[in-house]
Design a protein around this motif. Structure first.
Motif, PDB file in Angstrom:
ATOM      1  N   ARG A 160      -5.239  -6.133   4.886  1.00 43.77           N
ATOM      2  CA  ARG A 160      -3.973  -6.822   5.137  1.00 43.77           C
ATOM      3  C   ARG A 160      -4.125  -8.308   4.813  1.00 43.77           C
ATOM      4  O   ARG A 160      -3.270  -8.909   4.189  1.00 43.77           O
ATOM      5  N   ARG A 161      -5.256  -8.865   5.211  1.00 46.19           N
ATOM      6  CA  ARG A 161      -5.491 -10.285   4.962  1.00 46.19           C
ATOM      7  C   ARG A 161      -5.510 -10.574   3.467  1.00 46.19           C
ATOM      8  O   ARG A 161      -4.956 -11.575   3.004  1.00 46.19           O
ATOM      9  N   HIS A 221       3.509   2.230   5.604  1.00 46.71           N
ATOM     10  CA  HIS A 221       2.560   1.216   6.093  1.00 46.71           C
ATOM     11  C   HIS A 221       2.205   0.277   4.938  1.00 46.71           C
ATOM     12  O   HIS A 221       1.111   0.313   4.393  1.00 46.71           O
ATOM     13  N   PRO A 222       3.156  -0.605   4.581  1.00 44.24           N
ATOM     14  CA  PRO A 222       2.936  -1.475   3.412  1.00 44.24           C
ATOM     15  C   PRO A 222       1.693  -2.350   3.542  1.00 44.24           C
ATOM     16  O   PRO A 222       1.007  -2.600   2.552  1.00 44.24           O
ATOM     17  N   LEU A 223       1.406  -2.825   4.769  1.00 40.87           N
ATOM     18  CA  LEU A 223       0.289  -3.756   4.944  1.00 40.87           C
ATOM     19  C   LEU A 223      -0.789  -3.127   5.822  1.00 40.87           C
ATOM     20  O   LEU A 223      -1.390  -3.801   6.655  1.00 40.87           O
ATOM     21  N   GLY A 224      -1.026  -1.861   5.656  1.00 40.39           N
ATOM     22  CA  GLY A 224      -2.065  -1.199   6.434  1.00 40.39           C
ATOM     23  C   GLY A 224      -2.470   0.081   5.770  1.00 40.39           C
ATOM     24  O   GLY A 224      -1.846   0.507   4.803  1.00 40.39           O
ATOM     25  N   ASP A 225      -3.536   0.671   6.286  1.00 42.46           N
ATOM     26  CA  ASP A 225      -3.975   1.962   5.778  1.00 42.46           C
ATOM     27  C   ASP A 225      -4.643   2.710   6.923  1.00 42.46           C
ATOM     28  O   ASP A 225      -5.785   2.411   7.283  1.00 42.46           O
ATOM     29  N   PRO A 226      -3.923   3.626   7.541  1.00 45.59           N
ATOM     30  CA  PRO A 226      -4.426   4.293   8.736  1.00 45.59           C
ATOM     31  C   PRO A 226      -5.726   5.079   8.502  1.00 45.59           C
ATOM     32  O   PRO A 226      -6.407   5.420   9.476  1.00 45.59           O
ATOM     33  N   GLU A 242      -8.942  -2.248   7.851  1.00 49.10           N
ATOM     34  CA  GLU A 242      -7.502  -2.316   7.634  1.00 49.10           C
ATOM     35  C   GLU A 242      -7.017  -3.761   7.708  1.00 49.10           C
ATOM     36  O   GLU A 242      -6.218  -4.211   6.892  1.00 49.10           O
ATOM     37  N   LYS A 243      -7.536  -4.495   8.684  1.00 50.13           N
ATOM     38  CA  LYS A 243      -7.106  -5.889   8.834  1.00 50.13           C
ATOM     39  C   LYS A 243      -7.566  -6.727   7.646  1.00 50.13           C
ATOM     40  O   LYS A 243      -6.843  -7.603   7.174  1.00 50.13           O
ATOM     41  N   ILE A 276       0.787  -1.230   0.000  1.00 55.54           N
ATOM     42  CA  ILE A 276       0.000   0.000   0.000  1.00 55.54           C
ATOM     43  C   ILE A 276       0.822   1.285   0.000  1.00 55.54           C
ATOM     44  O   ILE A 276       0.704   2.108  -0.902  1.00 55.54           O
TER      45      ILE A 276
END
Lengths: 141, 431, 76, 348
Positions: free
Chosen positions: C53-54, C37-42, C49-50, C33
């Motif tokens: 990531r999944r 925060h490659p595996l998240g988005d605040p 967000e999870k 992403i």
């Protein structure tokens, strides 16, 4: 949205959308890097001017502030600029006498004006680059 | 197009009543030269002309530009078109050249620009302008608070005027000159001749980042152009004029444009190793959009011309590395083979990465040396200009100038020491 | 680092700047992403967000189960 | 007067003992010990070994800072003009110690430092920038070749003579750029190279731009339901407080962290050591860089067999290729030993 990131107060005052960083040129670069990581694009080269880090305490970078995928060109330029600044001694504006500091600030502003004009960022819209040289008379003939 | 360079070999300089050439000596009427320079209201009263000869214990600091005196005695246009003469196209006819002679402009513009030229000692080995008989203009602005653009322009024009004036004053001695002839065919003829040889070009990058970083083509600020085609002969008549000052080591002086050694060598090998079709002039701007546009356009021109290869020379360091690299890989992706000429900023210890950018296509790269290497310049008997500028010049630092008058600086501070037009023999290797 | 791992074990590289991943020699690549925060988005809720990531991790597992012969970027 | 040289050797070459004596504490002895004799001959009176430092390899490796400081103090009073370490051939810890001491001595006393190693010795990649390392064979059988070459280079450096190219002098390329005057103008050299490239002839670039090699892809994971998947990151995720002191950039180490029983990384437990990006987001929730929460769910649901109970982290920012390679090789060795099937590597 176009935005100037700079530690040069002289330029900061003349520009429409500008963020003044209180700190060194490296602080400017690191702040811009964080913005690039979040998707902002560089509009000007971060090492503008033919000066080594130890010869330029001011940095001004024009960006297009965005969110999204990082732009590879912007990223490699900013990362490289940070690397160069971290690899050598830098001077900070505070450690200079005022006349030298003014010269550096002046050069930094000068180098940015053209680009800022192109992107309509100058508050004083009359500032354009020097007109094409025309001599009043043919001095040699 | 045919251009004859009529070379008058200058062996010595002296001041005298009439400016002119006799028996290898260029006599300069100082008062007349000063009067002509002083016509410009932007220049102050305390301007001076001095002479510096090879081998003398003389240091010139800070030097802004170096110009070879030339004057067109036949053909259209006049030298330095768009600067001190009309904008008419140059590059054909006969041009008188004062070989072995140079005009140097010296004087402070902003504090940390410009370079050092030592006429003897270790520093002299690094600059080509220690071997020329130099007429030095020491300039100052009429108003200390003058706009720096105006003052830079005044200095630039003063040097060009002086160079043209000196050569013009020697026109009567033309019969004593040695003649070199250059011919350059139009592109159609050029393309059709030498079908067995690869067609090549020269991509000529010019520093164009703003005040003290500008270059002019026929008087036009090159940052405002799209890359364009120029014949190598136009360059010899001063179509390209330097307006930039920072990093003395790798700015291309007007002199090195007039005598561009890449063009000279490519003309020499034209017809033997390749068919030299055209020069393409491009800029090195600040914005990334400009960089992308110019590199795409310049390499597209090379592609449109059907070139098989180009030599690319850079001017400056850092930001222009990005232009150099873009030009390189964009040309290579068209199948155009490239060779690059640059210099290095590898740090005083030589251990840092030399360029600020790179690409795998840049596999044929010549460098004019590491500009950060430190050199000690012993004191000289005579200093023309302002020795204390060594402390603020790019490549110097506070304390570069010792009390005994010697100077410790990076090669960066020496004019032309790592010329990216390749006008010196300096290079680097890896320990 | 990714190359050294690939000499012994299959590895999938999850990273934001695909060309860099290609340059360092990764073979299985999942674009992510953003750099910080490659595996998240605040900007999303923790649940969203999870889920995001999944999705990316599942894509990585799929890449590990796919035979490839050259550098491949998995975008779905 | 002959130049003064201090020599560094390990416990083995000092004749004290092998691995069982590797924790030998640093000491300094006047004059020549062990291979120093060979140097004495090779110097032919031009230089003299005034003292020899002896230190056990394990001791140095596990007390690097302390050992370095101690040895520098020991050397100081001998006022050396040059420092020679080894040769270490292919002995990894010895080579690393030689390199580290050369770097420290060069920095502290600003004198020439010379070692000798086999090119694959890890000490080479780590310290070639800081020391002249003569290329040696891989074992002590090469002593007879290594010593004269090291001595010759040392004498040249001591006399302030110009050092030639690596291939001429026998040292390993340091990556340091040095100016020289060539026969021809740079412009002519460039056109020469251009013509060679056009004609497809061999040419040697004067400046090598970085190039990258490739590794063939591993076969796919056949049975994900029973696979052990490990997480590795260059994004610097570590337990809060960064217990291993991984550097924010130019990392010299990686961390191995146990996540047995950890279902989720939180701001209470984990953070990033990385200095190359804005750490706010990773510090708030490190799963954004290292997806432990999702992996645990997938493990519980049986999508994967198992999440490996250790993760590995380093900082990619500014880390040298050599170090990154070394970390990768070491990490994968441990993963294979632990029976891991495949790896997810995340980068920022």
């Amino acid at each position: 949205m176009y935005k100037l990131i700079t530690n040069n107060p002289e330029l900061h005052h003349d520009v429409k959308n500008s963020e003044l960083i209180e700190g060194s040129a490296l602080d400017v670069l690191i702040h811009v890097r964080s913005l690039v990581h979040l998707g902002s694009h560089l509009l000007t080269h971060p090492l503008c001017g033919n000066l080594r880090p130890n010869h330029q305490p001011f940095r001004s970078i024009l960006i297009d502030e965005k969110n999204g995928l990082a732009d590879l060109d912007s990223l490699s330029l900013i990362e490289e600029a940070v690397r160069i600044y971290q690899s050598c001694m830098i001077i900070t504006p505070e450690e200079l006498d005022s006349s030298t500091r003014n010269d550096y600030a002046y050069i930094d502003s000068e180098l940015m004006r053209e680009s800022l004009g192109q992107y309509g960022m100058m508050k004083d819209a009359n500032i354009n680059a020097a007109p094409l040289l025309l001599l009043k008379k043919e001095v040699l003939n | 197009m045919k251009l004859e360079l009529h070379r008058l070999s200058i062996k010595s300089l002296k001041f005298g009543d009439n400016t002119g050439f006799k028996d290898g000596t260029l006599t300069v009427n100082k008062a007349e030269l000063l009067e002509m320079i002083s016509e410009d209201p932007l220049l102050g009263k305390n301007i001076d002309v001095d002479i510096a000869m090879p081998g003398e214990k003389t240091r010139i600091i800070p030097v802004k530009d170096v110009i070879e005196p030339r004057w067109k005695i036949e053909g259209s246009g006049q030298v330095f078109p768009g600067m001190v003469s009309d904008v008419e196209t140059v590059g054909e006819g006969k041009t008188l050249v004062l070989s072995g002679c140079a005009v140097l402009t010296a004087g402070k513009i902003v504090r940390f620009q410009e370079g050092i030229i030592d006429m003897s000692g270790p520093g002299a080995d690094y600059t080509p302008y220690s071997k020329t008989c130099n007429v030095v203009l020491v300039l100052e602005p009429s108003d200390p608070n003058m706009d720096k653009h105006d003052y830079e322009k005044a200095c630039r024009i003063a040097g060009l005027k002086a160079a043209a004036y000196l050569a013009k004053s020697c026109a009567e001695a033309d019969s004593e000159s040695e003649i070199e002839t250059y011919e350059y065919a139009d592109i159609k003829t050029g393309m059709n001749s030498l079908p067995e040889l690869p067609k090549v070009g020269y991509l000529y990058m010019l520093q164009t980042q703003g005040l003290l970083h500008d270059t002019y083509l026929y008087g036009v600020d090159v940052k405002r152009i799209l890359p364009t085609i120029i014949s190598p002969l136009e360059v010899m008549d001063g179509a390209i004029v330097s307006g930039n000052c920072v990093s003395a080591c790798d700015k291309n002086s007007t002199y090195s444009h007039q005598n561009n050694p890449v063009i000279a060598d490519m003309l020499k090998r034209h017809g033997k190793d390749f068919n030299f079709v055209a020069c393409i002039v491009t800029n090195e701007n600040v914005t990334l959009a400009d960089k992308r546009r110019s590199s795409s356009y310049a390499t597209k021109l090379a592609h449109m011309l059907g070139l098989d290869g180009i030599v690319i020379t850079e001017e400056g360091f850092g930001n222009p590395d990005a232009d150099l690299i873009m030009n390189c890989w964009k040309a290579e992706r068209y199948g155009i083979k490239t060779a690059l000429l640059t210099d290095e900023y590898a740090g005083q210890d030589g251990a840092s990465q030399s360029l600020a950018d790179s690409c795998p296509e840049g596999n044929a790269c010549v460098t004019a040396g590491n500009a950060n290497e430190v050199i000690h310049l012993p004191a000289m008997e005579k200093v023309i200009g302002y020795a204390e500028e060594a402390n603020v010049i790019a490549g110097g630092w506070n304390g570069s100038l010792s009390e005994d008058g010697s100077i410790t600086v990076e090669l960066q501070a020496i004019t032309g020491s790592t010329s990216e037009l390749g006008y010196t023999k300096l290079g680097a290797y890896t320990l | 680092m990714v190359k050294e791992i690939e000499r012994e074990l299959p590895v999938v590289h999850m990273c934001t700047i695909v060309p860099i991943s290609q340059t360092v020699g990764a073979n299985r690549i999942i674009p992510t992403i953003a750099i910080p925060h490659p595996l998240g988005d605040p900007s999303k809720t923790p649940e969203e967000e999870k889920a995001l990531r999944r999705k990316l991790v599942e894509r990585a597992l799929k890449a590990l189960q796919t035979e490839i012969t050259e550098q491949t970027v998995f975008t779905e | 007067m002959a130049f003064r040289v201090v020599h560094y050797i390990n416990q083995f070459y000092a004749g004290i003992g092998g691995e069982e004596k590797a924790d030998y504490m640093p000491e300094i002895r006047e004059g020549v010990v062990g291979p120093g004799m060979a140097f004495k001959g090779a110097f032919k009176g031009g230089a003299e070994i005034v003292a020899t430092v002896i230190c056990g390899d394990s001791y140095f490796a596990s007390n690097m800072d302390e050992a370095t400081a101690k040895i520098l103090d020991m050397i100081r009073e001998y006022k050396p003009d040059a420092f020679i370490a080894g040769p270490a051939f292919n002995a990894g810890r010895y080579g690393t110690a030689c390199g580290a001491m050369c770097a420290a001595v060069s920095k502290e006393f600003n004198i020439p430092v010379i070692s000798g190693m086999y090119p694959e010795n890890p000490g080479v990649e780590m310290y070639k920038k800081y020391a002249w390392i003569i290329e040696t064979p891989d074992s002590a059988a090469g002593m007879r070749k290594a010593v004269p070459a090291m001595a010759k280079l040392a004498l040249k450096l001591l006399k302030g003579e110009a050092i030639g190219k690596p291939s001429d002098e026998g040292y390993i390329e340091r990556g340091i750029r040095k100016n020289m005057f060539y026969e021809k103008l740079a412009a002519e050299r460039c056109v020469d190279m251009f013509v060679a490239k056009l004609k497809g002839e061999a040419f040697e670039t004067e400046y090598k731009m970085p190039v990258f090699d490739r590794v063939d892809p591993q076969p796919a994971v056949k049975d994900m339901k029973h696979a052990v998947i490990a997480l590795v990151t260059s994004g610097g995720i570590c337990p809060k407080g960064n217990p291993d002191h991984i550097e924010a950039s130019s990392a010299s180490k990686f961390g191995e962290y146990d996540i047995t029983g950890v279902n989720d990384l939180t701001s209470e437990t984990h953070c990033t050591a990385h200095g190359g990006y804005d750490a706010t987001y990773a510090d708030q929730n490190a799963d954004r860089v290292l997806p432990v929460d999702v992996m645990r769910d997938l493990e519980r649901e049986g999508v994967i067999g198992k999440l490996h109970n250790k993760f590995y982290a380093t900082v990619g920012n500014g880390t040298s290729v050599a170090n990154a390679k070394k970390f990768g090789a070491e990490i994968v060795k441990r993963l294979v030993a632990d029976g891991v099937t495949a790896v997810i590597l995340t980068s920022t």
